[in-house]
Design a protein around this motif. Sequence first.
Motif, PDB file in Angstrom:
ATOM      1  N   PHE A 148      -0.932   2.913   4.504  1.00  0.00           N
ATOM      2  CA  PHE A 148      -2.155   2.358   3.912  1.00  0.00           C
ATOM      3  C   PHE A 148      -2.329   2.900   2.502  1.00  0.00           C
ATOM      4  CE2 PHE A 148      -3.042   2.091   8.453  1.00  0.00           C
ATOM      5  CZ  PHE A 148      -3.686   0.870   8.569  1.00  0.00           C
ATOM      6  N   ILE A 149      -3.144   2.214   1.726  1.00  0.00           N
ATOM      7  CA  ILE A 149      -3.485   2.722   0.394  1.00  0.00           C
ATOM      8  C   ILE A 149      -4.946   2.395   0.110  1.00  0.00           C
ATOM      9  CG2 ILE A 149      -2.791   0.628  -0.891  1.00  0.00           C
ATOM     10  CD1 ILE A 149      -1.598   2.623  -3.034  1.00  0.00           C
ATOM     11  N   VAL A 150      -5.579   3.249  -0.704  1.00  0.00           N
ATOM     12  CA  VAL A 150      -6.923   2.942  -1.188  1.00  0.00           C
ATOM     13  C   VAL A 150      -7.091   3.538  -2.575  1.00  0.00           C
ATOM     14  CG1 VAL A 150      -8.224   4.993  -0.357  1.00  0.00           C
ATOM     15  CG2 VAL A 150      -9.354   2.766  -0.430  1.00  0.00           C
ATOM     16  N   LEU A 191      -9.942   7.267   4.444  1.00  0.00           N
ATOM     17  CA  LEU A 191      -8.650   6.660   4.785  1.00  0.00           C
ATOM     18  C   LEU A 191      -7.683   7.733   5.279  1.00  0.00           C
ATOM     19  CD1 LEU A 191      -6.633   4.381   5.020  1.00  0.00           C
ATOM     20  CD2 LEU A 191      -5.936   4.839   2.663  1.00  0.00           C
ATOM     21  N   ALA A 192      -7.679   8.882   4.594  1.00  0.00           N
ATOM     22  CA  ALA A 192      -6.771   9.966   4.988  1.00  0.00           C
ATOM     23  C   ALA A 192      -6.969  10.324   6.460  1.00  0.00           C
ATOM     24  CB  ALA A 192      -7.005  11.185   4.094  1.00  0.00           C
ATOM     25  N   ALA A 193      -8.231  10.417   6.875  1.00  0.00           N
ATOM     26  CA  ALA A 193      -8.530  10.791   8.266  1.00  0.00           C
ATOM     27  C   ALA A 193      -8.103   9.697   9.249  1.00  0.00           C
ATOM     28  CB  ALA A 193     -10.012  11.089   8.418  1.00  0.00           C
ATOM     29  N   ALA A 214      -0.934   7.682   4.503  1.00  0.00           N
ATOM     30  CA  ALA A 214      -2.014   7.221   3.623  1.00  0.00           C
ATOM     31  C   ALA A 214      -1.675   7.601   2.191  1.00  0.00           C
ATOM     32  CB  ALA A 214      -3.330   7.862   4.024  1.00  0.00           C
ATOM     33  N   PHE A 215      -1.751   6.627   1.307  1.00  0.00           N
ATOM     34  CA  PHE A 215      -1.621   6.875  -0.122  1.00  0.00           C
ATOM     35  C   PHE A 215      -2.994   6.661  -0.741  1.00  0.00           C
ATOM     36  CE2 PHE A 215       2.483   5.675   1.474  1.00  0.00           C
ATOM     37  CZ  PHE A 215       3.379   6.491   0.794  1.00  0.00           C
ATOM     38  N   VAL A 216      -3.424   7.604  -1.557  1.00  0.00           N
ATOM     39  CA  VAL A 216      -4.752   7.457  -2.159  1.00  0.00           C
ATOM     40  C   VAL A 216      -4.625   7.599  -3.670  1.00  0.00           C
ATOM     41  CG1 VAL A 216      -5.963   8.242  -0.098  1.00  0.00           C
ATOM     42  CG2 VAL A 216      -5.328   9.920  -1.826  1.00  0.00           C
ATOM     43  N   VAL A 217      -5.233   6.652  -4.381  1.00  0.00           N
ATOM     44  CA  VAL A 217      -5.220   6.690  -5.838  1.00  0.00           C
ATOM     45  C   VAL A 217      -6.617   7.097  -6.283  1.00  0.00           C
ATOM     46  CG1 VAL A 217      -4.665   5.433  -7.946  1.00  0.00           C
ATOM     47  CG2 VAL A 217      -3.586   4.763  -5.776  1.00  0.00           C
ATOM     48  N   GLY A 231       4.502  -2.673   0.111  1.00  0.00           N
ATOM     49  CA  GLY A 231       4.079  -3.118   1.434  1.00  0.00           C
ATOM     50  C   GLY A 231       3.091  -2.183   2.103  1.00  0.00           C
ATOM     51  N   LEU A 232       2.200  -1.610   1.278  1.00  0.00           N
ATOM     52  CA  LEU A 232       1.144  -0.758   1.841  1.00  0.00           C
ATOM     53  C   LEU A 232      -0.090  -1.626   2.081  1.00  0.00           C
ATOM     54  CD1 LEU A 232       1.544   2.148  -0.743  1.00  0.00           C
ATOM     55  CD2 LEU A 232       2.444   2.109   1.601  1.00  0.00           C
ATOM     56  N   TYR A 233      -0.789  -1.398   3.180  1.00  0.00           N
ATOM     57  CA  TYR A 233      -1.994  -2.180   3.431  1.00  0.00           C
ATOM     58  C   TYR A 233      -3.149  -1.555   2.654  1.00  0.00           C
ATOM     59  CZ  TYR A 233      -5.506  -5.044   5.600  1.00  0.00           C
ATOM     60  OH  TYR A 233      -6.513  -5.942   5.794  1.00  0.00           O
ATOM     61  N   ASP A 234      -3.730  -2.336   1.762  1.00  0.00           N
ATOM     62  CA  ASP A 234      -4.739  -1.844   0.813  1.00  0.00           C
ATOM     63  C   ASP A 234      -6.138  -2.076   1.377  1.00  0.00           C
ATOM     64  OD1 ASP A 234      -6.267  -1.166  -1.376  1.00  0.00           O
ATOM     65  OD2 ASP A 234      -5.394  -2.654  -2.737  1.00  0.00           O
TER      66      ASP A 234
END
Lengths: 442, 442
Positions: B114-116, B126-128, B137-140, B182-185
């Motif tokens: 996932f990404i946010v 999202l991380a949790a 989880a990828f976070v920007v 292909g990360l779900y945003d």
Amino acid sequence: MKCLKCGKEYRQIVPPRCSCGAFLEVSYDYSRVDIGKWKNRERGVWRYKELLPDVAKIISLKEGGTPLVKAKIGEELGINVFIKDETRNPTGSFRDRLATVGVSYGLPYADNGFIVASDGNAAASLAAYAARANKEAFVVVPKKVDKGKLIQMIAFGAKIIRYGESVDECIEYARELSRLNGLYDITPENNIIGLEGQKTLAFELWEEINPTHVIVPTGSGSNIYSIYKGFRELLEIGVVEEIPKLIAVQTENCSPIVAEILGIEGKREFTKALGLYVKDPVNKELAIRAVRESGGTAVAVSEDELDFGERALAKEGVFAEYSSAVVIPALVKLHENGYFEKGDRVALVVTGSGLKSYYVEERERFSIGGTKLEILKLLREKPMYGYEIWENLEKPMKYQAVYQHIKELEALGLIEEAYKRGRRVYYKLTEKGERLLENFED
Amino acid sequence: MKCLKCGKEYRQIVPPRCSCGAFLEVSYDYSRVDIGKWKNRERGVWRYKELLPDVAKIISLKEGGTPLVKAKIGEELGINVFIKDETRNPTGSFRDRLATVGVSYGLPYADNGFIVASDGNAAASLAAYAARANKEAFVVVPKKVDKGKLIQMIAFGAKIIRYGESVDECIEYARELSRLNGLYDITPENNIIGLEGQKTLAFELWEEINPTHVIVPTGSGSNIYSIYKGFRELLEIGVVEEIPKLIAVQTENCSPIVAEILGIEGKREFTKALGLYVKDPVNKELAIRAVRESGGTAVAVSEDELDFGERALAKEGVFAEYSSAVVIPALVKLHENGYFEKGDRVALVVTGSGLKSYYVEERERFSIGGTKLEILKLLREKPMYGYEIWENLEKPMKYQAVYQHIKELEALGLIEEAYKRGRRVYYKLTEKGERLLENFED
């Protein structure tokens, strides 16, 4: 309140022991309790008011009624494991159960304010509830306190008195200050009233899963004793046939209660689980009674296992303080010793939030800013292959870990293949990788 | 998902706008919703599943169902004020409502993770939830992020990408990374699905008090729009006759939405309420629509008022981040302008925990370590009377405040009368005061 041994009654500011030397306990007329009423009430501590002290006014922030989350680790171990997430209380710890009862009960006697001795969580809780009650809060805390807890005390306007090395020294000092200045003392070692609030955790667990085992982080011993008392009351009312086995967990560094239960040599040294840094727990005998009479046991975990526990809880989606993280290594150790049987229902009490006890410096090394950034910087100079990157990193680490970072950077679109020579893949920055790097550096 | 304008349907990875340019919205067959079922279900986001997207598997940490606490400030103002305490969610913010729906819905499309893009809270959430779902989880996040939120992301094992000055720049970058890898945003500006989770706050408020006004901290605009959508659905179902007036609050430093609503000049500068530091909110039009169609209004508050708001909430027993504290000065300003009527029921949405955004250095000056310690040190030299103490303090302050400190030190048993000369009372340290001072100094 009544001494269970000699029958002497106490009111208002209640000592933990009777003048005859025996422990005091609050008791109720259990034959008149109709627990059928509970299910129609809102969740939370005061749902169980028949088994709480009478108070004229309830000071509440809607504490208790915390979620019970099914733990994935149970599936791995083949037993039913549940996390009782006490981090979801108003100030992020189980001590809010203590504070709501302590402050509500003490209100008529607290014209000059309230006081508590605490390693942090109870102080943060008192600060919040006293603020809510428009009363002053004095908190006596040791010199080393988790920063998040200190910040809460400050934010809620408590008067903070830092005193001594561990909470042991604070307790007596709070008692003196309370006596001298007419402050109502809710320290559980000085006043058992707040434990009535804490015991509601047992009622909730019973309503939720009627557990066979409860694993409890143990510092002063008040929490495991409170839970024991709650279950014993359910036994007296006749709704359970057996008290679940209560398991006390401390750290190897500081394990006065666990050592006595297991009959081993215990240490009384510093532990980074600050909430469990209690060298001479006043409620030791109560805690030991809770474990023995429930047929439970005790476990000590190492400082390193605290990190493992915290990571394992994070994988469940729960960010806990070190003092709570002990429940995971305890669970794993007991499981490895064949302690549990199929069908057991094990509750892990996660007492406080990780946001209260973080060490920024210690954690930041896990951030992307570290190795990944270094790899990006290397590749800005010239294309390199994996082994070459590994050789050039300042920080010594395993090649496997570096390879993992490279794969992640590639997945993020920050690096890409530049060219191949034989079987060696040379990587270079993508445009995005370059932008990211610039961004980090200005 | 269906475009409300042209009827085009969308699946899986959903853009916020239709290719025709109009905003997309998730809609349901409202004639078939039986809200009578709700009250028999556990509190929380998924209690309202008829009005949430269908998912094969729910990833939940028991989010939502947060407490509503009566605010004392309402008694002072003569109106009914309630605090919707979103700090009580799993990671301490309202964004857990977004993450539970975003992650549950996105699970089949998130093999790579996932990404946010987020200023912090959504990233921590999202991380949790990704950890709970065993996904990456990828976070920007922008360069300035509240430390507590960053710590949560790290603890939950997210890959952190720090990018840009404010969250505006992160949004597009996350969209690109999502497409490339292909990360779900689940960024609300890139994917409206998570707003379905956020809207459940409206359902809860309706069940609790059916408010006449809701005051909402507004950054990207997604929260106030979600609440609006929730109430509008209740209107469509026919259980409310009117949408409560929604009030958007931003800081004077960064007020693109508020400025447009009020028709004034707005700034787009840095604000210490980092969650509200959104310079060009993608959901601006949605937020403005929420305010206008509900008949509400907008308020901007100053940086200093953030401190006032935080202190006022602390007096209620709630420790909030600056981004949430805006609700208090907004309430007071509107009240002073005669905006409310007797009998109004005003809900304040407190979006995130103060533990996530504290500035240790800034707060520690409020601790007892300050003036009180200085007074104790002065009195160790020689006995002094109040005015003399005041003259000798390094920090300039009002005599009245010093007098208050002296009284508190006396109440704490740390200083006492040494002797009197005429009407002057000379103070000296008590033994306890001396011990305390020693304790502070080693």
